[in-house]
Scaffold this active site. Structure first.
Site, PDB file in Angstrom:
ATOM      1  CG  ASN A   1      -1.716   1.236   1.404  1.00  0.00           C
ATOM      2  OD1 ASN A   1      -1.845   2.027   0.470  1.00  0.00           O
ATOM      3  ND2 ASN A   1      -2.281   1.431   2.593  1.00  0.00           N
TER       4      ASN A   1
ATOM      5  CE  LYS B   1      -0.098   3.424   4.620  1.00  0.00           C
ATOM      6  NZ  LYS B   1      -0.069   3.597   6.079  1.00  0.00           N
TER       7      LYS B   1
ATOM      8  CG  HIS C   1      -5.737   2.308   5.033  1.00  0.00           C
ATOM      9  ND1 HIS C   1      -5.341   3.265   5.938  1.00  0.00           N
ATOM     10  CD2 HIS C   1      -4.732   1.412   4.967  1.00  0.00           C
ATOM     11  CE1 HIS C   1      -4.142   2.954   6.390  1.00  0.00           C
ATOM     12  NE2 HIS C   1      -3.746   1.832   5.821  1.00  0.00           N
TER      13      HIS C   1
ATOM     14  CD  GLU D   1      -2.884   5.845   6.515  1.00  0.00           C
ATOM     15  OE1 GLU D   1      -2.795   5.840   5.274  1.00  0.00           O
ATOM     16  OE2 GLU D   1      -2.017   5.335   7.253  1.00  0.00           O
TER      17      GLU D   1
ATOM     18  CD  GLU E   1      -3.690  -2.144   7.234  1.00  0.00           C
ATOM     19  OE1 GLU E   1      -2.603  -2.437   6.744  1.00  0.00           O
ATOM     20  OE2 GLU E   1      -4.279  -1.075   6.996  1.00  0.00           O
TER      21      GLU E   1
ATOM     22  N   GLY F   1       2.397   2.488  10.707  1.00  0.00           N
ATOM     23  CA  GLY F   1       3.393   3.539  10.538  1.00  0.00           C
ATOM     24  C   GLY F   1       4.079   3.947  11.829  1.00  0.00           C
TER      25      GLY F   1
ATOM     26  CB  SER G   1       4.976  -1.597  12.151  1.00  0.00           C
ATOM     27  OG  SER G   1       4.619  -0.234  12.324  1.00  0.00           O
TER      28      SER G   1
HETATM   29  P1  PGA Z   1       2.741   0.386   7.645  1.00  0.00           P
HETATM   30  O1  PGA Z   1       1.281   0.637   7.000  1.00  0.00           O
HETATM   31  O2  PGA Z   1       3.220  -0.928   7.111  1.00  0.00           O
HETATM   32  O3  PGA Z   1       3.560   1.546   7.177  1.00  0.00           O
HETATM   33  O4  PGA Z   1       2.548   0.353   9.126  1.00  0.00           O
HETATM   34  C1  PGA Z   1       0.397  -0.415   6.819  1.00  0.00           C
HETATM   35  C2  PGA Z   1      -0.869   0.107   6.184  1.00  0.00           C
HETATM   36  O5  PGA Z   1      -1.303   1.219   6.536  1.00  0.00           O
HETATM   37  O6  PGA Z   1      -1.475  -0.557   5.319  1.00  0.00           O
END
Ligand code: PGA
Length: 252
Positions: free
Chosen positions: A9, A11, A97, A99, A169, A175, A215
């Site tokens: 992903n 982003k 997601h 976000e 998630e 992140g 992460s």
């Molecule tokens: P990350 O993000 O691996 O940077 O923690 C995962 C995601 O948001 O899909």
């Protein structure tokens, strides 16, 4: 049997030329790796879909959008429909997601509409769910996840549901560098699979891919993927470099 999947992903990262280069690197690495124990998907910004599609072998590397509109077409300035995504040759879309839910107020009801439009357009859906730190501390994480899944997915019949991948998630792990332990993730994945057993029965539940995201990196992927209900990962930061992404792909 269900598929293992490692999905990137990206982003809101990379320009189109940078994204095409990264996609080519992933494509070449997948081709060079020979037989893998998982499918590989990359999730890229809308602007990149057509160029990335031209740069990859879609039979080796799947292609996802990171969102789609909750309308089919018309006067929705700035929106991109599921059919538009599919017309680029992409075969997946990431929906729900945290976000998108958090920053763009995407609700369970809105996501239900997006899921339907994506499936109608012939896309497979990578549906994200997960709790915040406050919700985990309050002990409501199981309810939060159940509501997200039931509310946006459980109107689907088993045939439609076959095109859904679930990604757990935990928001506190995205992140942040703080990964859920393999035990914490397994506990939730088993809970999710239990919901699927109740709703759709054992066969559908067994066939559904459930990814972990938050992460995930080459150093912790193998331990996570060794758990019986963790069928791969949705990878943010570590998907922005071909070598770290491939380090996760080859962790199976
Ligand atoms: P990350 O993000 O691996 O940077 O923690 C995962 C995601 O948001 O899909």
């Amino acid at each position: 049997m269900r598929k293992n999947i490692v999905a990137g992903n990206w982003k809101m990262n990379t320009t189109v030329p940078e994204g095409v280069q990264l996609a080519q690197e992933v494509n070449d690495a997948v081709a060079a790796a020979g037989t893998l124990k998982c499918d590989v998907v990359i999730g890229v910004p809308f602007t990149h879909l057509t160029a990335v599609r031209a740069a990859i072998d879609i039979d080796k590397v799947g292609l996802a959008a990171e969102n789609c509109a909750n309308h089919t077409s018309g006067a929705y300035t700035g929106e991109v429909s599921a059919a538009m995504v599919a017309s680029t040759g992409a075969n997946y879309v990431i929906l729900g997601h945290s976000e998108r839910r958090g920053y763009y107020n995407e609700t369970i009801e809105l996501l239900k509409e997006k899921v339907d439009l994506a499936l109608t357009a012939g896309l497979k859906v990578i549906f994200c769910c997960g709790e915040s730190l406050e919700e985990r501390k309050a002990g409501t994480h199981f309810d939060v996840i159940k509501n997200e899944i039931v509310g946006s997915l459980f109107h689907l019949d088993a045939e439609a549901f076959a095109n859904v991948v679930i990604a757990y998630e935990p928001i506190w792990a995205i992140g942040t560098g703080e990964t859920a332990t393999a035990e914490q993730a397994q506990e939730i994945h088993a809970f999710i699979r239990g919901l699927l057993v109740e709703k759709y029965g054992n066969t559908v539940a067994d066939d559904t891919t459930i990814l972990y995201g938050g992460s995930c990196k080459p150093s912790n992927a193998a331990e996570l993927f060794a758990k019986p209900d963790i069928d791969g990962g949705l990878i943010g930061g570590a998907s922005l470099k071909a070598d770290s992404f491939m380090g996760i792909v080859t962790a199976f």
